[in-house]
Enzyme design. Structure first.
Site, PDB file in Angstrom:
ATOM      1  N   ASP A 139      27.245  50.161  72.396  1.00  0.00           N
ATOM      2  CA  ASP A 139      28.019  49.310  73.297  1.00  0.00           C
ATOM      3  C   ASP A 139      28.041  47.874  72.759  1.00  0.00           C
ATOM      4  O   ASP A 139      27.067  47.391  72.178  1.00  0.00           O
ATOM      5  CB  ASP A 139      27.381  49.323  74.689  1.00  0.00           C
ATOM      6  CG  ASP A 139      28.225  48.593  75.718  1.00  0.00           C
ATOM      7  OD1 ASP A 139      29.030  49.267  76.386  1.00  0.00           O
ATOM      8  OD2 ASP A 139      28.098  47.363  75.847  1.00  0.00           O
ATOM      9  N   HIS A 185      31.177  50.684  81.687  1.00  0.00           N
ATOM     10  CA  HIS A 185      30.715  50.968  80.325  1.00  0.00           C
ATOM     11  C   HIS A 185      30.458  52.459  80.148  1.00  0.00           C
ATOM     12  O   HIS A 185      30.782  53.046  79.130  1.00  0.00           O
ATOM     13  CB  HIS A 185      29.444  50.170  80.012  1.00  0.00           C
ATOM     14  CG  HIS A 185      29.680  48.683  80.002  1.00  0.00           C
ATOM     15  ND1 HIS A 185      29.716  47.936  78.846  1.00  0.00           N
ATOM     16  CD2 HIS A 185      29.938  47.813  81.008  1.00  0.00           C
ATOM     17  CE1 HIS A 185      29.975  46.670  79.140  1.00  0.00           C
ATOM     18  NE2 HIS A 185      30.102  46.567  80.453  1.00  0.00           N
TER      19      HIS A 185
HETATM   20  C1  G50 Z   1      31.209  40.615  81.740  1.00  0.00           C
HETATM   21  C2  G50 Z   1      31.008  39.248  81.807  1.00  0.00           C
HETATM   22  C3  G50 Z   1      31.468  38.430  80.762  1.00  0.00           C
HETATM   23  C4  G50 Z   1      32.089  38.996  79.634  1.00  0.00           C
HETATM   24  C5  G50 Z   1      32.269  40.394  79.581  1.00  0.00           C
HETATM   25  C6  G50 Z   1      31.826  41.188  80.630  1.00  0.00           C
HETATM   26  C7  G50 Z   1      32.928  40.943  78.362  1.00  0.00           C
HETATM   27  C8  G50 Z   1      32.736  42.367  77.936  1.00  0.00           C
HETATM   28  C9  G50 Z   1      32.348  42.448  76.506  1.00  0.00           C
HETATM   29  O1  G50 Z   1      31.978  42.505  80.617  1.00  0.00           O
HETATM   30  O2  G50 Z   1      33.535  40.204  77.662  1.00  0.00           O
HETATM   31  C10 G50 Z   1      31.050  41.825  76.085  1.00  0.00           C
HETATM   32  C11 G50 Z   1      30.108  41.334  76.981  1.00  0.00           C
HETATM   33  C12 G50 Z   1      28.925  40.774  76.519  1.00  0.00           C
HETATM   34  C13 G50 Z   1      28.670  40.684  75.149  1.00  0.00           C
HETATM   35  C14 G50 Z   1      29.603  41.167  74.280  1.00  0.00           C
HETATM   36  C15 G50 Z   1      30.793  41.729  74.748  1.00  0.00           C
HETATM   37  O3  G50 Z   1      27.534  40.168  74.681  1.00  0.00           O
HETATM   38  O4  G50 Z   1      30.427  38.701  82.864  1.00  0.00           O
HETATM   39  O5  G50 Z   1      32.510  38.216  78.626  1.00  0.00           O
END
Ligand code: G50
Ligand code: UDP
Length: 443
Positions: A117, A20
Site C-alpha cells: 500500500d 484500502h
Molecule cells: C488521507 C489523508 C491524506 C492523504 C491521503 C489520504 C492520500 C492517499 C494516498 O488517503 O493522499 C497516500 C496517503 C499517505 C501517504 C501516501 C499516500 O503517506 O488524510 O493525502
C-alpha cells in the site's frame, strides 16, 4: 520470477481502512483468475468491524489464499500525535515494518513479488530490498493524486495549491514526512497498479507515462475499473426494497464513505438541505470515524424535528450499505459523495452524476477528475469538512442543480459506457495484467 510449478506467488500488504482493503481484495480476485497463488498479510488488531468482517468473508470464499497475521508493536496515539485511528494504524505498521521480514521470507513457495500500500512504501521497501523481493505499489487513489505524490514536495502545475490534502500544509507534521518519504521511495519500486483507466484520467496517466513529472518513475498499470466481488453483497435489504418503490432517477444517494464522520451541526444542515431540495433521498449517516464507536441512534444524531421532516421524503440509515447495488438501481439519479477514489470509480461505472463535497485528504483532487470530465460538480466553495458549516439552503439548491442537469447526464452515459467496455473480459484489467506479467517474466 515464477515458482517451480510455473505459478506466481504474490503477497498482498494492504493498509487499514475499507477504502484500502476493498481495492486490494478486488485485485486479489483478478490475480487468482490469472492462476497466481496469494498470501494476504492482515494486520492485527483490525481497526473497524467492516474490515474484520470483509477479511473473514473473503478468506472463507477463497480458501486457497494463505493468511499471514501481522501484529505490529502498538503505538501510543498521544505520543505519536495522531487522532485518526486509521492513520494511527498506518504509522503503527510503518514503525514495525522490520517485523515483516521473517513473515515474508518464510513464505512457501517463495514469493515472486509483493504489492504494498502507498501509505507504507518507504518503510517496507527497505525490508523487501534486503530480501531481493520485487515490490509493486497498489495506488488506492487517483492518477491525478499519484501525479502530485510522484513529485512531492513540488506541485504539478495542473493541481491548484488549494486542492492539496490540508494535512500536507503542515510541513513539519509526521503525515507530511511519511508522504514525502513514500514519494521519495517510488523509484525503488517495480511498478504502480492503479484503479483507473485511460478515458477517466487520460491527462494524468499520460503525464505519468511521459516521464516528464519525475525521473525514474516506475511503470504505471491502470487496471481499472475494479469491480466488486460477489461476496461483498450484504444482506441489509431495507434500502434496496425502498428504492424499488421510487420513480426512475428521482432519488439522491448520500454517502461520505467509510471513515468520514460529520459534525452533528453539519449533519442537521445536510438533512434540512435534502428536505429543501424536494428530492427523495437515501442517506447514510456517519457520526463516528470508526464503526465500532457508532452507538448513538438516528433520533439522537438528527433530532426529533428533522426526523419528522424526513419521514416522507427519504430513508436514512447508519449501517454499512451495499453501495454498488444502490448505484445500480434505476431510482437513483444522483450521488452526493466525499469523492473517496473508490466511490468516484464506482460512480463513473454506473454513470451517476456526482455532487462532490470533499471532506479531507485526496478527495478534492479526486473531485477535480469528475469536474474535468463534466459528469459532476466539485464544491470548492464549501471548503473542507471540518472548517466550514454549509447551510441547508445552499445544499438544497445544489441538489436541484445536480438532479436537473441534462448535459451532465450525457457525459455520465459516455463515461459509463467506456468504463463498462473496459471491465468486460479481455479488456482493461485483464489486458493490463497480461502486460504486467509479460514485464515480470522479462525481469
Ligand atoms: C488521507 C489523508 C491524506 C492523504 C491521503 C489520504 C492520500 C492517499 C494516498 O488517503 O493522499 C497516500 C496517503 C499517505 C501517504 C501516501 C499516500 O503517506 O488524510 O493525502
Ligand atoms: N462503501 C460501501 N458501503 C458503505 C460505505 C462505503 O459499500 O456504507 C464502499 C464504497 O462503495 C467504496 C468504499 O466502501 O468502495 C469506500 O471507499 P472510498 O474510497 O470511496 O472512501 P473512503 O471510505 O476510503 O473514504
Amino acid at each position: 520470477m515464477s515458482n517451480s510449478d510455473g505459478n506466481l506467488h504474490v503477497a498482498l500488504l494492504p493498509s487499514s481502512g475499507m477504502g484500502h482493503l476493498l481495492p486490494y481484495l478486488r485485485l486479489a480476485a483478478s490475480l487468482i483468475h490469472h492462476q497466481c497463488s496469494l498470501t494476504l498479510i492482515t494486520t492485527h488488531p483490525i481497526v473497524s468491524s467492516a474490515e474484520s468482517q470483509l477479511i473473514s468473508t473473503f478468506l472463507s470464499a477463497f480458501p486457497q489464499i494463505t493468511q499471514k497475521k501481522f501484529t505490529p508493536i502498538p503505538l501510543d496515539p498521544v505520543a505519536a500525535n495522531i487522532t485518526d485511528p486509521f492513520q494511527l494504524q498506518w504509522e503503527t505498521i510503518r514503525q514495525s515494518a522490520h517485523l515483516l521480514s521473517p513473515l515474508i521470507s518464510s513464505s512457501s513457495p517463495p514469493l515472486s513479488f509483493i504489492i504494498t500500500d502507498m501509505t507504507l512504501m518507504s518503510s517496507v521497501i527497505s525490508v523487501t530490498a534486503k530480501l531481493c523481493l520485487p515490490n509493486y505499489i497498489l495506488c488506492t487513489s487517483s492518477a491525478r493524486m499519484l501525479s502530485l505524490f510522484s513529485c512531492f514536495p513540488s506541485i504539478p502545475s495542473s493541481i491548484p495549491k488549494e486542492s492539496l490534502p490540508p494535512i500536507l500544509l503542515d510541513s513539519n507534521g509526521s503525515f507530511t514526512k511519511n508522504f514525502s518519504d513514500n514519494s521519495g521511495s517510488l523509484k525503488h519500486f517495480n511498478g504502480v497498479l492503479i484503479n483507473s483507466f485511460e478515458e477517466l484520467e487520460n491527462e494524468s496517466l499520460e503525464m505519468l507515462a511521459s516521464g516528464n513529472l519525475t525521473e525514474g518513475l516506475p511503470p504505471v498499470f491502470p487496471l481499472g475499473p475494479f469491480l466488486p466481488l460477489e461476496l461483498e453483497r450484504i444482506s441489509l435489504l431495507a434500502p434496496l426494497k425502498w428504492l424499488e418503490n421510487q420513480e426512475e432517477s428521482s432519488v439522491v444517494y448520500v454517502s461520505f464513505g467509510s471513515r468520514t464522520a460529520m459534525s452533528k451541526e453539519q449533519i442537521r444542515e445536510l438533512g434540512n438541505g435534502l428536505v429543501l431540495s424536494g428530492c427523495k433521498f437515501l442517506w447514510v449517516v456517519k457520526s463516528k470515524v470508526v464503526d465500532k464507536e457508532e452507538e448513538n441512534g438516528l433520533d439522537e444524531i438528527l433530532g426529533h424535528q428533522l426526523m419528522k421532516k424526513i419521514e416522507n421524503n427519504g430513508l436514512v440509515v447508519k449501517e454499512w450499505v451495499d453501495q454498488w447495488q444502490i448505484l445500480s438501481q434505476k431510482a437513483v439519479g444522483g450521488f452526493i459523495s466525499h469523492c473517496g477514489w473508490n466511490s468516484v470509480v464506482e460512480a463513473a461505472w454506473h454513470g451517476m452524476p456526482v455532487l462532490g463535497w470533499p471532506q479531507q485528504g485526496d478527495q478534492m483532487i479526486n473531485a477535480e477528475v469528475i469536474e474535468a470530465g463534466g459528469w459532476g460538480l466539485c464544491m470548492k466553495s464549501w471548503g473542507w469538512g471540518s472548517n466550514h458549516l454549509v447551510k441547508g439552503v445552499e445544499i438544497g439548491d445544489k441538489i436541484k442543480e445536480l438532479m436537473g442537469n441534462q448535459r451532465m447526464k450525457m457525459e455520465c452515459a459516455r463515461i459509463s459506457e467506456v468504463a463498462k467496455q473496459r471491465s468486460k473480459a479481455g479488456e482493461g484489467c485483464e489486458n493490463m495484467l497480461k502486460t504486467l506479467f509479460q514485464s515480470l517474466t522479462k525481469s
